[in-house]
Design a protein around this motif. Structure first.
Motif, PDB file in Angstrom:
ATOM      1  N   GLY A 178     -24.860  18.406   0.298  1.00  0.00           N
ATOM      2  CA  GLY A 178     -25.463  19.274  -0.714  1.00  0.00           C
ATOM      3  C   GLY A 178     -25.335  18.752  -2.125  1.00  0.00           C
ATOM      4  N   GLN A 212     -29.790  19.481  -4.472  1.00  0.00           N
ATOM      5  CA  GLN A 212     -30.405  20.646  -3.845  1.00  0.00           C
ATOM      6  C   GLN A 212     -31.795  20.897  -4.438  1.00  0.00           C
ATOM      7  OE1 GLN A 212     -29.085  22.187  -1.338  1.00  0.00           O
ATOM      8  NE2 GLN A 212     -26.863  22.368  -1.511  1.00  0.00           N
ATOM      9  N   ALA A 225     -27.979  29.518   3.547  1.00  0.00           N
ATOM     10  CA  ALA A 225     -26.576  29.110   3.492  1.00  0.00           C
ATOM     11  C   ALA A 225     -26.062  29.296   2.076  1.00  0.00           C
ATOM     12  CB  ALA A 225     -26.411  27.654   3.926  1.00  0.00           C
ATOM     13  N   TRP A 240     -23.381  27.820  -0.689  1.00  0.00           N
ATOM     14  CA  TRP A 240     -22.689  26.563  -0.975  1.00  0.00           C
ATOM     15  C   TRP A 240     -21.688  26.749  -2.108  1.00  0.00           C
ATOM     16  CZ3 TRP A 240     -23.617  21.595   1.230  1.00  0.00           C
ATOM     17  CH2 TRP A 240     -24.625  21.580   2.194  1.00  0.00           C
ATOM     18  N   SER A 241     -20.562  26.068  -1.996  1.00  0.00           N
ATOM     19  CA  SER A 241     -19.544  26.060  -3.052  1.00  0.00           C
ATOM     20  C   SER A 241     -19.737  24.832  -3.934  1.00  0.00           C
ATOM     21  CB  SER A 241     -18.150  26.021  -2.428  1.00  0.00           C
ATOM     22  OG  SER A 241     -17.861  24.718  -1.925  1.00  0.00           O
ATOM     23  N   GLU A 254     -18.884  22.557   0.180  1.00  0.00           N
ATOM     24  CA  GLU A 254     -18.671  23.316   1.403  1.00  0.00           C
ATOM     25  C   GLU A 254     -19.757  24.381   1.512  1.00  0.00           C
ATOM     26  OE1 GLU A 254     -16.369  22.626   3.622  1.00  0.00           O
ATOM     27  OE2 GLU A 254     -15.426  21.049   2.423  1.00  0.00           O
ATOM     28  N   HIS A 255     -20.142  24.716   2.740  1.00  0.00           N
ATOM     29  CA  HIS A 255     -21.166  25.747   2.870  1.00  0.00           C
ATOM     30  C   HIS A 255     -20.919  26.622   4.098  1.00  0.00           C
ATOM     31  CE1 HIS A 255     -22.936  22.930   5.794  1.00  0.00           C
ATOM     32  NE2 HIS A 255     -23.607  23.976   6.265  1.00  0.00           N
ATOM     33  N   ASP A 277     -23.194  29.152   6.670  1.00  0.00           N
ATOM     34  CA  ASP A 277     -24.503  29.660   7.071  1.00  0.00           C
ATOM     35  C   ASP A 277     -24.491  31.183   7.073  1.00  0.00           C
ATOM     36  OD1 ASP A 277     -25.485  27.096   7.458  1.00  0.00           O
ATOM     37  OD2 ASP A 277     -24.889  27.054   9.568  1.00  0.00           O
ATOM     38  N   THR A 305     -14.196  28.364   1.733  1.00  0.00           N
ATOM     39  CA  THR A 305     -14.890  27.377   0.898  1.00  0.00           C
ATOM     40  C   THR A 305     -14.332  27.333  -0.525  1.00  0.00           C
ATOM     41  OG1 THR A 305     -16.626  28.858   0.071  1.00  0.00           O
ATOM     42  CG2 THR A 305     -16.999  27.790   2.208  1.00  0.00           C
ATOM     43  N   LEU A 320     -21.163  30.199  -6.775  1.00  0.00           N
ATOM     44  CA  LEU A 320     -21.695  29.850  -5.458  1.00  0.00           C
ATOM     45  C   LEU A 320     -23.216  29.841  -5.550  1.00  0.00           C
ATOM     46  CD1 LEU A 320     -19.479  32.132  -3.168  1.00  0.00           C
ATOM     47  CD2 LEU A 320     -19.110  29.714  -3.716  1.00  0.00           C
TER      48      LEU A 320
END
Length: 629
Positions: A497, A500, A538, A540-541, A545-546, A548, A573, A585
Motif C-alpha cells: 500500500g 494508493q 480495506a 490501511w494504517s 498494515e491493513h 479487510d 494495525t 487510517l
C-alpha cells in the motif's frame, strides 16, 4: 505505393491478409523484428528468432528483405560487460538489410553510436535525425536502397521525439543534431526515393510506436510508403492497412517475427499478405547465436543462484507502470538500504524483461535482465515540496493522451514513502497525503532521496537535474540488488500500500479503536457511484498494515455506503500507538463509476480518511454510526 484497386485489404485481424494478386508480379517477402532488448542476453528466443529468419528466407517464393525496428542493442543483462556487442554479434549472423536508431541505441551515449555502427555489418538509419548540413549524424545513414530479384526497395529510418528527447538524456541540440518531424521527413524522403532512386517499394522503419506509425501513414498523402515497421511501444500488432500503408509491429524481445509478402508488379505493390509468426520452443536455436550469448554470459556467471523467492516477483511492464509491485518494493528497498536514504524512487521504465520470476530460485542473470541499464544509485537532497513535485511528475492522468491509450499510470516504484495519487486532470493535487517513515511529510524539511543516475539527470521527466547530490555509489543498481538478495537467502516481498490510487473521496470520519467489538461507519457517496465491490474494501494504517472490511452495503437509492470492520484487527494495525493517540487510517474501496471509463484498471476507487482515537483501557463505543461495537 500500395495500389488497392478492387482488392480488399486487411482481410483478417490476426494476419492482416489481403487478397493475393493473380498476376505475374514478383513476390517480395519482408521480414522484420523490433525491440530485441533483454532477449539479447538470453540463450532462448533470440537464437530461435535467428533460425526462424533463416527458415523463412529459405522458404520464400522470391526475394527477401530483412529489417529491424530499433531498440536492439539495449537494455539487456550483458550490458555491463558487452554493451552493444552481444546483440550486434548475433544480428551480424542474421545479416539484416537495415535497422533504425531507437532510443535504446543511445543507452551507451551519443558518441558510442559510431562504435555500434562500426561493429555492425549492416546500416543503421536515422533519416530524420540530421546535422546542420542536413546529413545523417556520424555512423548512421539516411536511407538504404536494396536491389533484390529485380525489385528495388528503399528503406528509411524514423524516430519521434518520444523515442529521442523523451526517453534519453541526450542533448541533441548540443550534439548538433536536429530531430525533424517524422510525419514530414518520412513522406518527403519516400517521394524522393521513388523519383530519384527509382524504387518500387518503400519501407519505413518507424521507432515511434503504432499510434505514431499510423499518423505517419495518414501524413503520407501520396501513399509513397508501402510498409511501416513499427517499434518502441512493443505491441503485438499483426500487419494491418492504415491510410494506404501496411503497419506491423512484432511485440518485442524476439517473441515474434513479422512476415509480409508483397506482390510487386510494374513498379508498385498490387497486393499483400502478412502475419506475425510466434517464436516458440519448437524452433531450434541457431548454434552460432547461442554460442555468442553463452560466451558472454560465462564472463559474469549470470546463471548463479543468489536467492530463493517464496512469492512471484512481478517485473511486468503493465504492473510496474500502473501500480505498486512487490518487485518494485524489493528494488527500492535495496536502494534505500544501500544508501541509508529516507526515500528511494526508481522509474518504471527502468524495470525490464516484462516477466514474472519465481516462486523459486533467482539468479544473478534474472536481476540483470530486469535491471539491464548501467545505472548507479545516486542520493539527492530534496525538500518535502520537491519530493512531492518529483512523485507527481510521473503521474499519467486518465484524461491525457497516454492515459486514453494505456490507462492512468503512477510510473514509478518507491520505498520509505507512502502517498495517494489522483490520476485526473481536475485533481487539486496529483499526489497527496505523503508520509515519509510513517510521519506526515513536511514541505520545508529536507530528505535524502536515493534514485538511479538516469533520473537524477532528469531522465523520464523527473525534475531532478539541478538538485544537490549527496553521494553516487558508483555501483550498478543491479549489483546492489544482487547483494541485497544474497544477504537474505530467502525472500517473500509483498505489496504494502505504498502508492494508493484514488478517483473520488468519501467524507472524512472519526472512529475509536479499542480492540473490542466492531467499527461501523456510514458515508454519503459521490454521484458517479453505480455499485461497490465489497470484497475490495480495506482499512490501511500509516505503516502499511491493513484489515479487510467484514461487511459492506451500498444503497443506490440513498447513495450511502456502510462499512463494518473488526475492531480487534484494527487495533493490531496500530499496536504501537499509546492510549489517547489519534492515528490516521484510510479506507479504500473499488466501485463502478458512471463517469470514468478505465483502460487498465477494472474499477474506480474511493477513499475516506479516518481519524482513529486509540483507547487501551476498557471498552468504549466507536464514534461512528449507531450500533458501533
Amino acid at each position: 505505393m500500395l495500389r488497392t484497386g478492387g482488392i480488399v485489404l486487411g482481410g483478417s485481424l490476426l494476419s492482416g491478409s489481403a487478397t493475393a494478386d493473380d498476376g505475374d508480379g514478383t513476390t517480395l517477402t519482408l521480414l522484420s523484428y523490433n525491440d530485441i532488448q533483454t532477449a539479447a542476453a538470453e540463450d532462448e528466443d533470440f537464437p530461435r528468432l535467428v533460425t526462424l529468419i533463416e527458415e523463412r528466407r529459405a522458404s520464400a517464393d522470391g526475394p527477401v528483405v530483412v529489417v529491424g525496428g530499433g531498440d536492439q542493442v539495449g537494455p539487456h543483462a550483458l550490458s555491463p560487460i558487452s554493451q552493444w556487442r552481444a546483440p550486434v554479434d548475433v544480428l551480424n549472423e542474421v545479416g539484416p538489410d537495415a535497422d533504425v536508431i531507437g532510443n535504446h541505441e543511445f543507452d551507451y551515449g551519443f558518441d558510442a553510436i559510431s562504435d555500434v555502427t562500426a561493429d555492425s555489418e549492416f546500416p543503421w538509419l536515422a533519416t530524420n535525425l540530421v546535422t546542420d548540413d542536413g546529413e545523417a549524424f556520424d555512423g548512421t545513414e539516411s536511407t538504404q536502397v536494396v536491389d533484390r530479384g529485380g525489385v528495388r526497395v528503399g528503406i528509411i529510418g524514423l524516430a519521434d521525439e518520444g523515442a529521442t528527447t523523451g526517453k534519453t538524456n541526450i542533448d541533441f541540440e548540443a550534439e548538433g543534431v536536429t530531430i525533424e518531424d517524422f510525419t514530414e521527413t518520412g513522406p518527403a524522403e519516400a517521394r524522393r526515393l521513388r523519383e530519384q532512386e527509382d524504387v518500387d517499394v518503400v519501407v519505413a522503419l518507424a521507432h515511434t510506436g503504432v499510434p505514431d506509425a499510423e499518423a505517419l501513414a495518414e501524413a503520407d498523402a501520396d501513399d509513397d510508403i508501402d510498409v511501416i515497421v513499427a517499434g518502441d511501444d512493443e505491441l503485438r500488432y499483426p500487419p494491418e492497412t492504415t491510410s494506404g500503408s501496411i503497419v506491423s509491429e512484432a511485440e518485442a524481445r524476439a517473441n515474434y517475427l513479422s512476415e509480409i509478402e508483397l506482390t510487386v508488379e510494374g513498379g508498385e505493390v498490387t497486393s499483400w499478405d502478412g502475419e506475425l509468426i510466434e517464436v516458440t520452443d519448437d524452433i531450434a536455436k541457431d548454434p552460432t547465436a547461442s554460442q555468442i550469448i553463452n560466451d558472454y554470459r560465462a564472463e559474469v556467471s549470470l546463471d548463479s543462484v543468489i536467492a530463493e523467492t517464496e512469492t512471484p516477483l512481478d517485473a511486468t511492464f503493465s504492473s510496474n507502470y500502473h501500480r505498486e509491485t512487490n518487485y518494485g518494493n524489493l528494488i527500492t528497498d535495496a536502494m534505500r538500504e544501500r544508501t541509508d536514504a529516507d526515500v528511494a524512487i526508481t522509474n518504471a521504465g527502468g524495470i525490464r524483461s516484462d516477466a514474472v520470476y519465481g516462486p523459486g530460485e533467482i539468479t544473478g542473470g534474472d536481476v540483470f535482465n530486469t535491471l539491464p541499464f548501467p545505472n548507479t544509485i545516486v542520493t539527492l537532497e530534496l525538500t518535502g515540496a520537491e519530493l512531492v513535485e518529483t512523485l507527481a511528475s510521473q503521474i499519467v492522468t486518465l484524461e491525457s493522451e497516454t492515459g486514453q491509450d494505456f490507462g492512468e499510470e503512477v510510473s514509478q516504484q518507491v520505498s520509505g514513502v507512502r502517498f495517494e495519487w489522483v490520476p485526473h486532470d481536475d485533481a487539486e493535487q496529483l499526489v497527496r497525503d505523503v508520509r515519509v517513515g510513517g510521519e506526515a511529510l513536511e514541505a520545508d524539511a529536507t530528505y535524502e532521496v536515493a534514485v538511479n543516475n538516469f533520473i537524477a539527470d532528469g531522465g523520464s521527466g523527473y525534475p531532478l537535474e539541478d538538485k544537490p547530490m549527496i553521494e553516487d555509489t558508483d555501483e550498478l543498481l543491479a549489483t546492489s540488488v544482487v547483494e541485497y538478495l544474497r544477504e537474505r537467502d530467502t525472500i517473500a516481498p509483498t505489496v504494502e500500500g505504498r502508492m494508493q490510487r484514488v478517483d473520488r473521496d468519501l467524507p472524512d470520519a472519526a472512529v475509536t479503536v479499542d480492540g473490542n467489538g466492531k467499527v461501523v461507519e456510514q458515508f454519503d457517496t459521490p454521484d458517479d457511484v453505480e455499485s461497490v465491490t465489497g470484497n475490495t474494501a480495506a482499512v490501511w494504517s500509516p505503516d502499511g498494515e491493513h484489515v479487510d472490511a467484514e461487511h459492506v452495503v451500498f444503497d443506490e437509492d440513498d447513495e450511502t455506503l456502510v462499512v463494518r470492520a473488526d475492531d480487534g484487527a484494527l487495533a493490531e494495525t496500530v499496536e504501537d500507538a499509546e492510549d489517547g493517540d489519534e492515528v490516521p487510517l484510510d479506507l479504500y474501496v473499488e466501485y463502478e463509476s458512471s463517469e470514468f471509463d478505465h483502460v487498465y484498471f477494472e474499477r474506480s476507487r474511493l477513499n475516506a480518511d479516518l481519524a482513529a482515537t486509540v483507547r487501551r483501557r476498557g471498552r468504549s463505543r466507536a464514534c461512528g454510526a449507531p450500533g458501533s461495537h
